[in-house]
Design a protein around this motif. Sequence first.
Motif, PDB file in Angstrom:
ATOM      1  N   ARG A 269       0.824  -1.213   0.000  1.00 28.54           N
ATOM      2  CA  ARG A 269       0.000   0.000   0.000  1.00 28.54           C
ATOM      3  C   ARG A 269       0.858   1.263   0.000  1.00 28.54           C
ATOM      4  O   ARG A 269       0.522   2.241  -0.666  1.00 28.54           O
ATOM      5  CB  ARG A 269      -0.978  -0.004   1.176  1.00 28.54           C
ATOM      6  N   GLN A 270       1.970   1.243   0.729  1.00 29.10           N
ATOM      7  CA  GLN A 270       2.851   2.419   0.749  1.00 29.10           C
ATOM      8  C   GLN A 270       3.497   2.640  -0.616  1.00 29.10           C
ATOM      9  O   GLN A 270       3.620   3.774  -1.085  1.00 29.10           O
ATOM     10  CB  GLN A 270       3.926   2.253   1.829  1.00 29.10           C
ATOM     11  N   THR A 271       3.904   1.545  -1.249  1.00 31.68           N
ATOM     12  CA  THR A 271       4.518   1.665  -2.576  1.00 31.68           C
ATOM     13  C   THR A 271       3.498   2.127  -3.598  1.00 31.68           C
ATOM     14  O   THR A 271       3.812   2.922  -4.488  1.00 31.68           O
ATOM     15  CB  THR A 271       5.128   0.313  -2.996  1.00 31.68           C
ATOM     16  N   MET A 272       2.274   1.621  -3.482  1.00 33.13           N
ATOM     17  CA  MET A 272       1.192   2.071  -4.367  1.00 33.13           C
ATOM     18  C   MET A 272       0.992   3.574  -4.249  1.00 33.13           C
ATOM     19  O   MET A 272       0.948   4.286  -5.267  1.00 33.13           O
ATOM     20  CB  MET A 272      -0.108   1.346  -4.012  1.00 33.13           C
ATOM     21  N   LEU A 273       0.855   4.063  -3.021  1.00 34.72           N
ATOM     22  CA  LEU A 273       0.607   5.488  -2.825  1.00 34.72           C
ATOM     23  C   LEU A 273       1.755   6.322  -3.385  1.00 34.72           C
ATOM     24  O   LEU A 273       1.525   7.325  -4.077  1.00 34.72           O
ATOM     25  CB  LEU A 273       0.422   5.778  -1.337  1.00 34.72           C
ATOM     26  N   ALA A 274       2.998   5.914  -3.121  1.00 37.10           N
ATOM     27  CA  ALA A 274       4.146   6.666  -3.620  1.00 37.10           C
ATOM     28  C   ALA A 274       4.156   6.711  -5.145  1.00 37.10           C
ATOM     29  O   ALA A 274       4.432   7.762  -5.747  1.00 37.10           O
ATOM     30  CB  ALA A 274       5.442   6.051  -3.091  1.00 37.10           C
ATOM     31  N   GLU A 275       3.850   5.573  -5.779  1.00 35.14           N
ATOM     32  CA  GLU A 275       3.856   5.537  -7.246  1.00 35.14           C
ATOM     33  C   GLU A 275       2.721   6.379  -7.825  1.00 35.14           C
ATOM     34  O   GLU A 275       2.923   7.105  -8.809  1.00 35.14           O
ATOM     35  CB  GLU A 275       3.760   4.092  -7.732  1.00 35.14           C
ATOM     36  N   LEU A 276       1.536   6.304  -7.228  1.00 33.69           N
ATOM     37  CA  LEU A 276       0.418   7.106  -7.726  1.00 33.69           C
ATOM     38  C   LEU A 276       0.712   8.595  -7.574  1.00 33.69           C
ATOM     39  O   LEU A 276       0.434   9.393  -8.481  1.00 33.69           O
ATOM     40  CB  LEU A 276      -0.864   6.742  -6.985  1.00 33.69           C
ATOM     41  N   GLN A 277       1.271   8.980  -6.439  1.00 39.62           N
ATOM     42  CA  GLN A 277       1.574  10.397  -6.218  1.00 39.62           C
ATOM     43  C   GLN A 277       2.628  10.897  -7.192  1.00 39.62           C
ATOM     44  O   GLN A 277       2.533  12.024  -7.705  1.00 39.62           O
ATOM     45  CB  GLN A 277       2.028  10.613  -4.775  1.00 39.62           C
ATOM     46  N   ALA A 278       3.636  10.082  -7.465  1.00 43.23           N
ATOM     47  CA  ALA A 278       4.693  10.502  -8.385  1.00 43.23           C
ATOM     48  C   ALA A 278       4.214  10.508  -9.829  1.00 43.23           C
ATOM     49  O   ALA A 278       4.463  11.461 -10.581  1.00 43.23           O
ATOM     50  CB  ALA A 278       5.900   9.569  -8.237  1.00 43.23           C
ATOM     51  N   ARG A 279       3.504   9.462 -10.219  1.00 47.16           N
ATOM     52  CA  ARG A 279       3.093   9.305 -11.614  1.00 47.16           C
ATOM     53  C   ARG A 279       2.032  10.322 -12.016  1.00 47.16           C
ATOM     54  O   ARG A 279       2.046  10.815 -13.160  1.00 47.16           O
ATOM     55  CB  ARG A 279       2.565   7.882 -11.822  1.00 47.16           C
TER      56      ARG A 279
ATOM     57  N   LEU B 250      -4.701   6.198   2.922  1.00 42.51           N
ATOM     58  CA  LEU B 250      -5.152   6.943   1.751  1.00 42.51           C
ATOM     59  C   LEU B 250      -5.980   8.156   2.148  1.00 42.51           C
ATOM     60  O   LEU B 250      -5.911   9.203   1.493  1.00 42.51           O
ATOM     61  CB  LEU B 250      -5.939   6.017   0.828  1.00 42.51           C
ATOM     62  N   GLN B 251      -6.765   8.034   3.212  1.00 42.75           N
ATOM     63  CA  GLN B 251      -7.520   9.193   3.695  1.00 42.75           C
ATOM     64  C   GLN B 251      -6.578  10.323   4.088  1.00 42.75           C
ATOM     65  O   GLN B 251      -6.822  11.487   3.757  1.00 42.75           O
ATOM     66  CB  GLN B 251      -8.396   8.796   4.884  1.00 42.75           C
ATOM     67  N   ARG B 252      -5.504   9.989   4.798  1.00 41.22           N
ATOM     68  CA  ARG B 252      -4.543  11.018   5.213  1.00 41.22           C
ATOM     69  C   ARG B 252      -3.893  11.689   4.005  1.00 41.22           C
ATOM     70  O   ARG B 252      -3.541  12.873   4.054  1.00 41.22           O
ATOM     71  CB  ARG B 252      -3.467  10.410   6.122  1.00 41.22           C
ATOM     72  N   ALA B 253      -3.737  10.923   2.924  1.00 42.32           N
ATOM     73  CA  ALA B 253      -3.100  11.460   1.718  1.00 42.32           C
ATOM     74  C   ALA B 253      -4.099  12.145   0.791  1.00 42.32           C
ATOM     75  O   ALA B 253      -3.699  12.686  -0.241  1.00 42.32           O
ATOM     76  CB  ALA B 253      -2.381  10.335   0.973  1.00 42.32           C
ATOM     77  N   GLY B 254      -5.380  12.121   1.135  1.00 44.43           N
ATOM     78  CA  GLY B 254      -6.393  12.773   0.318  1.00 44.43           C
ATOM     79  C   GLY B 254      -6.755  12.028  -0.948  1.00 44.43           C
ATOM     80  O   GLY B 254      -7.253  12.624  -1.912  1.00 44.43           O
ATOM     81  N   VAL B 255      -6.545  10.709  -0.973  1.00 43.42           N
ATOM     82  CA  VAL B 255      -6.859   9.895  -2.148  1.00 43.42           C
ATOM     83  C   VAL B 255      -8.329   9.494  -2.108  1.00 43.42           C
ATOM     84  O   VAL B 255      -8.840   9.049  -1.075  1.00 43.42           O
ATOM     85  CB  VAL B 255      -5.966   8.634  -2.194  1.00 43.42           C
ATOM     86  N   ALA B 256      -9.017   9.626  -3.216  1.00 43.44           N
ATOM     87  CA  ALA B 256     -10.432   9.275  -3.299  1.00 43.44           C
ATOM     88  C   ALA B 256     -10.615   7.760  -3.235  1.00 43.44           C
ATOM     89  O   ALA B 256      -9.792   6.995  -3.774  1.00 43.44           O
ATOM     90  CB  ALA B 256     -11.032   9.816  -4.590  1.00 43.44           C
TER      91      ALA B 256
ATOM     92  N   ALA C 240      -5.198  14.341 -12.607  1.00 42.07           N
ATOM     93  CA  ALA C 240      -6.159  13.537 -11.866  1.00 42.07           C
ATOM     94  C   ALA C 240      -5.557  12.181 -11.485  1.00 42.07           C
ATOM     95  O   ALA C 240      -5.039  11.457 -12.341  1.00 42.07           O
ATOM     96  CB  ALA C 240      -7.426  13.330 -12.690  1.00 42.07           C
ATOM     97  N   MET C 241      -5.631  11.854 -10.190  1.00 42.89           N
ATOM     98  CA  MET C 241      -5.121  10.578  -9.709  1.00 42.89           C
ATOM     99  C   MET C 241      -6.242   9.544  -9.702  1.00 42.89           C
ATOM    100  O   MET C 241      -7.371   9.853  -9.325  1.00 42.89           O
ATOM    101  CB  MET C 241      -4.561  10.725  -8.287  1.00 42.89           C
ATOM    102  N   PRO C 242      -5.966   8.299 -10.112  1.00 39.09           N
ATOM    103  CA  PRO C 242      -6.986   7.254  -9.993  1.00 39.09           C
ATOM    104  C   PRO C 242      -7.439   7.102  -8.537  1.00 39.09           C
ATOM    105  O   PRO C 242      -6.647   7.256  -7.612  1.00 39.09           O
ATOM    106  CB  PRO C 242      -6.247   5.992 -10.464  1.00 39.09           C
ATOM    107  N   TRP C 243      -8.724   6.813  -8.353  1.00 39.96           N
ATOM    108  CA  TRP C 243      -9.174   6.485  -7.004  1.00 39.96           C
ATOM    109  C   TRP C 243      -8.783   5.049  -6.687  1.00 39.96           C
ATOM    110  O   TRP C 243      -8.354   4.305  -7.578  1.00 39.96           O
ATOM    111  CB  TRP C 243     -10.665   6.730  -6.831  1.00 39.96           C
ATOM    112  N   VAL C 244      -8.887   4.661  -5.428  1.00 38.46           N
ATOM    113  CA  VAL C 244      -8.407   3.359  -4.974  1.00 38.46           C
ATOM    114  C   VAL C 244      -9.530   2.641  -4.229  1.00 38.46           C
ATOM    115  O   VAL C 244     -10.285   3.260  -3.475  1.00 38.46           O
ATOM    116  CB  VAL C 244      -7.167   3.512  -4.061  1.00 38.46           C
ATOM    117  N   ARG C 245      -9.616   1.326  -4.429  1.00 41.28           N
ATOM    118  CA  ARG C 245     -10.637   0.532  -3.749  1.00 41.28           C
ATOM    119  C   ARG C 245     -10.323   0.379  -2.261  1.00 41.28           C
ATOM    120  O   ARG C 245      -9.228  -0.029  -1.882  1.00 41.28           O
ATOM    121  CB  ARG C 245     -10.735  -0.862  -4.372  1.00 41.28           C
ATOM    122  N   SER C 246     -11.295   0.724  -1.449  1.00 43.03           N
ATOM    123  CA  SER C 246     -11.251   0.426  -0.017  1.00 43.03           C
ATOM    124  C   SER C 246     -12.062  -0.836   0.227  1.00 43.03           C
ATOM    125  O   SER C 246     -13.146  -1.013  -0.336  1.00 43.03           O
ATOM    126  CB  SER C 246     -11.853   1.580   0.781  1.00 43.03           C
TER     127      SER C 246
END
Length: 269
Positions: free
Chosen positions: A133-143, A182-188, A148-154
């Motif tokens: 999950r940490q690697t996912m968030l880092a890659e999404l934020q960088a890429r 993801l909530q802390r990072a503001g990801v939908a 617009a960032m893709p939303w993520v399944r909770s």
Amino acid sequence: MNATTRGLILCADDYALHPLVDEAVARLAQAGRLCATSCMTTAPRWRAAAEPLKTLRPRLQVGLHFNLTESHGGAHAAYTLGQVLAAAYARRLGAAQLRDAWRAQLDAFEDAMGAAPDYVDGHQHVHQLPGVRQTMLAELQARYAGRAMPWVRSTVPAGGLWRDPKAAAIALLGGWSCTRLLQRAGVAMNRGFGGVYGFDAPDAAAYGARMQSWLAQVEDGSLLMCHPAAAEVPGDAIGRQRPVEFAYLMSDAFGQDLARQGCQLLLKQ
């Protein structure tokens, strides 16, 4: 949608796994019975399977189904879910290896589709595991920085669905932790999760009974996963269950159950 109607996302997982899965996704989307599909870009047939999605995408959200556990008959190096879980919780999943996997699978999606995924999730929910999950968030934020960032399944269960032991286990194995990250990072994300069961419904009516229970408890903005195929998928662990789900989702009974429970599919405009 009126004020009392709850909107939900119905998402078919495992697109590109097998032509029968892809056929079911196409038919359900064309019938207005599906909101989204999650794509396995590690599948050998992914590029060919992606072509029909381009015509469906105006009405269908299309996401990445991040994979660490499906080998596709040897075409993709993978591990069992048990091995991945053990390695994740022992902190033995290497950050560089995970980063490369995320990049390769996102690259394959974008190369075939010509655009970023609408959202991201994980095959067998591996996207929510420690390290992953940490690697996912880092890659999404960088890429997707500056766009617009893709939303993520909770996978946090909707309503009272946490009482189901399997749903609770999925949430405990990273669902709540990933959602908080993801909530802390503001990801939908979706606002609740359902569709979890033992893949043991003997017929469409039995699967429909499970669906009615999920529909009764979902919140507005929840996501229900499903795993349909147009016929039995040979060699697949849930191959016999897939056509059972498909039969119900294509039936009048599904539409009636949605209306009865005050739910409406959030179809892409």
